[in-house]
Enzyme design. Structure first.
Site, PDB file in Angstrom:
ATOM      1  N   TYR A  33     116.071 -57.743  45.315  1.00  0.00           N
ATOM      2  CA  TYR A  33     115.791 -58.016  43.911  1.00  0.00           C
ATOM      3  C   TYR A  33     114.355 -57.683  43.567  1.00  0.00           C
ATOM      4  O   TYR A  33     113.531 -57.469  44.459  1.00  0.00           O
ATOM      5  CB  TYR A  33     116.099 -59.479  43.573  1.00  0.00           C
ATOM      6  CG  TYR A  33     115.091 -60.487  44.097  1.00  0.00           C
ATOM      7  CD1 TYR A  33     115.008 -60.792  45.453  1.00  0.00           C
ATOM      8  CD2 TYR A  33     114.194 -61.119  43.229  1.00  0.00           C
ATOM      9  CE1 TYR A  33     114.078 -61.709  45.916  1.00  0.00           C
ATOM     10  CE2 TYR A  33     113.266 -62.039  43.687  1.00  0.00           C
ATOM     11  CZ  TYR A  33     113.206 -62.333  45.028  1.00  0.00           C
ATOM     12  OH  TYR A  33     112.282 -63.230  45.496  1.00  0.00           O
ATOM     13  N   LYS A 147     112.457 -57.490  50.149  1.00  0.00           N
ATOM     14  CA  LYS A 147     112.618 -58.531  49.114  1.00  0.00           C
ATOM     15  C   LYS A 147     114.102 -58.859  48.936  1.00  0.00           C
ATOM     16  O   LYS A 147     114.744 -58.399  47.992  1.00  0.00           O
ATOM     17  CB  LYS A 147     111.976 -58.066  47.803  1.00  0.00           C
ATOM     18  CG  LYS A 147     111.735 -59.204  46.815  1.00  0.00           C
ATOM     19  CD  LYS A 147     110.782 -58.777  45.731  1.00  0.00           C
ATOM     20  CE  LYS A 147     110.684 -59.760  44.581  1.00  0.00           C
ATOM     21  NZ  LYS A 147     110.052 -61.029  44.908  1.00  0.00           N
ATOM     22  N   LEU A 204     105.632 -60.609  52.150  1.00  0.00           N
ATOM     23  CA  LEU A 204     106.086 -59.687  51.119  1.00  0.00           C
ATOM     24  C   LEU A 204     104.877 -58.901  50.616  1.00  0.00           C
ATOM     25  O   LEU A 204     103.811 -59.475  50.407  1.00  0.00           O
ATOM     26  CB  LEU A 204     106.733 -60.446  49.957  1.00  0.00           C
ATOM     27  CG  LEU A 204     107.335 -59.481  48.934  1.00  0.00           C
ATOM     28  CD1 LEU A 204     108.630 -58.873  49.456  1.00  0.00           C
ATOM     29  CD2 LEU A 204     107.580 -60.156  47.608  1.00  0.00           C
TER      30      LEU A 204
HETATM   31  N1  PLP Z   1     105.454 -63.435  48.509  1.00  0.00           N
HETATM   32  C1  PLP Z   1     106.707 -63.867  48.329  1.00  0.00           C
HETATM   33  C2  PLP Z   1     107.415 -64.514  49.465  1.00  0.00           C
HETATM   34  C3  PLP Z   1     107.335 -63.719  47.081  1.00  0.00           C
HETATM   35  O1  PLP Z   1     108.594 -64.171  46.905  1.00  0.00           O
HETATM   36  C4  PLP Z   1     106.619 -63.109  46.020  1.00  0.00           C
HETATM   37  C5  PLP Z   1     107.235 -62.924  44.705  1.00  0.00           C
HETATM   38  O2  PLP Z   1     108.353 -63.244  44.471  1.00  0.00           O
HETATM   39  C6  PLP Z   1     105.310 -62.675  46.261  1.00  0.00           C
HETATM   40  C7  PLP Z   1     104.767 -62.843  47.526  1.00  0.00           C
HETATM   41  C8  PLP Z   1     104.489 -62.015  45.192  1.00  0.00           C
HETATM   42  O3  PLP Z   1     104.928 -60.710  44.979  1.00  0.00           O
HETATM   43  P1  PLP Z   1     104.767 -60.001  43.559  1.00  0.00           P
HETATM   44  O4  PLP Z   1     103.306 -60.016  43.252  1.00  0.00           O
HETATM   45  O5  PLP Z   1     105.273 -58.636  43.774  1.00  0.00           O
HETATM   46  O6  PLP Z   1     105.565 -60.815  42.590  1.00  0.00           O
END
Ligand code: PLP
Length: 284
Positions: A33, A147, A204
């Site tokens: 997602y 993700k 992530l």
């Molecule tokens: N880390 C995790 C585990 C996340 O679920 C998310 C966002 O959903 C992020 C970091 C931040 O990522 P982004 O800046 O792309 O939203």
């Protein structure tokens, strides 16, 4: 609520938006997602989200259901049909419906769903007052760089933080902070160095994280990408987290220890302003 939801090429009233009980997203969390913020009806950091979606699909050997132009057109259409001003677009791609099997099915058609959620984005309690976090073991799987929708572990950790009256959990593995339950973790050391975890399969690869590193460098602020311990975080001058849905949000307390004067710090506030100004300029 009366939203219009996208399901496999159709725009449907939310009550009619349905997927199969055999969908592997439902049965096995075999799905990825993206969440894209919307400010003033425009998509924030969209090219980054498109790139990461393609990467997540590739890592799972999942077919790309639509090209980037079609994904962007669908996002714009959802924003328009739902008259969304501030909020986010959630998009999920699953491997599709098939007989339940651990082996990936051959030739399944990916399921694509997307919907909007309206919410205040800029003027939030977290942005104004900062959030409080507690640390706990990172119980998630080993490919956090993909993700996927398997979000039960971070959800459990977030609930554990809420149960002790805090806003979120910072997850810890081998003595080092990996990230927040749904955000990347940052600290600012007492000598002014901005530190966030280096990229690997353990975290992530946040789109907001990458943008903040770029904007910080352009403003002559240097970011160190490396692991930090809970002790270093508690001794920091300030801390913050980044996520598409939270931009840059100050962290004012870690495990009951207030950082600085317990108020959002100047570096976090400046980076939030820089991020918002620059990402609005680039919004599509
Ligand atoms: N880390 C995790 C585990 C996340 O679920 C998310 C966002 O959903 C992020 C970091 C931040 O990522 P982004 O800046 O792309 O939203």
């Amino acid at each position: 609520m009366g939203r219009t939801v996208y399901v496999n090429g159709e725009y449907l009233p939310e009550e009619e938006a349905k997927v199969s009980v055999f969908d592997r997203g439902f049965l096995m969390a075999d799905a990825v997602y993206e969440v894209t913020s919307v400010l003033g009806g425009r998509l924030i950091d969209f090219p980054g989200h498109l790139r990461r979606l393609a990467r997540s699909l590739g890592e799972l050997e999942m077919a790309r259901p639509m090209d980037d132009a079609a994904i962007e057109a669908m996002h714009r259409e959802l924003v328009a049909r739902n008259a969304l001003v501030d909020g986010m677009v959630y998009m999920q791609v699953t491997r599709g419906a098939a007989d339940r099997d651990f082996v990936y099915p051959v030739g399944a058609t990916p399921t694509v769903v997307a919907f909007t959620q309206a919410k205040p984005m800029e003027d939030t309690v977290g942005a104004r007052d900062g959030i409080k976090v507690v640390t706990m073991p990172d119980i998630r799987w080993g490919r956090r760089d993909i993700k996927t929708v398997q979000l039960l572990a971070p959800s459990m950790c977030k609930m554990a933080a809420k149960k002790v009256g805090k806003d979120d959990a910072w997850l810890v593995e081998d003595g080092f902070v990996t990230e927040g339950t749904s955000n990347n973790a940052w600290i600012v050391t007492k000598d002014g160095r901005i530190v966030t975890r280096d990229l690997s399969e353990r975290i992530l690869h946040g789109i907001t994280r990458a943008a903040v590193i770029e904007y910080a460098a352009a403003a002559q602020m240097k970011v160190e990408e490396r692991a930090f311990t809970v002790e270093e975080a508690k001794a920091a001058a300030e801390a913050f987290m980044t996520a598409a849905s939270a931009f840059v949000t100050p962290v004012v307390e870690i495990d009951g220890v207030a950082l600085g004067d317990g108020r959002p710090g100047p570096v976090a506030r400046r980076l939030r302003e820089l991020y918002l100004a620059e990402s609005k300029k680039r919004a599509v």
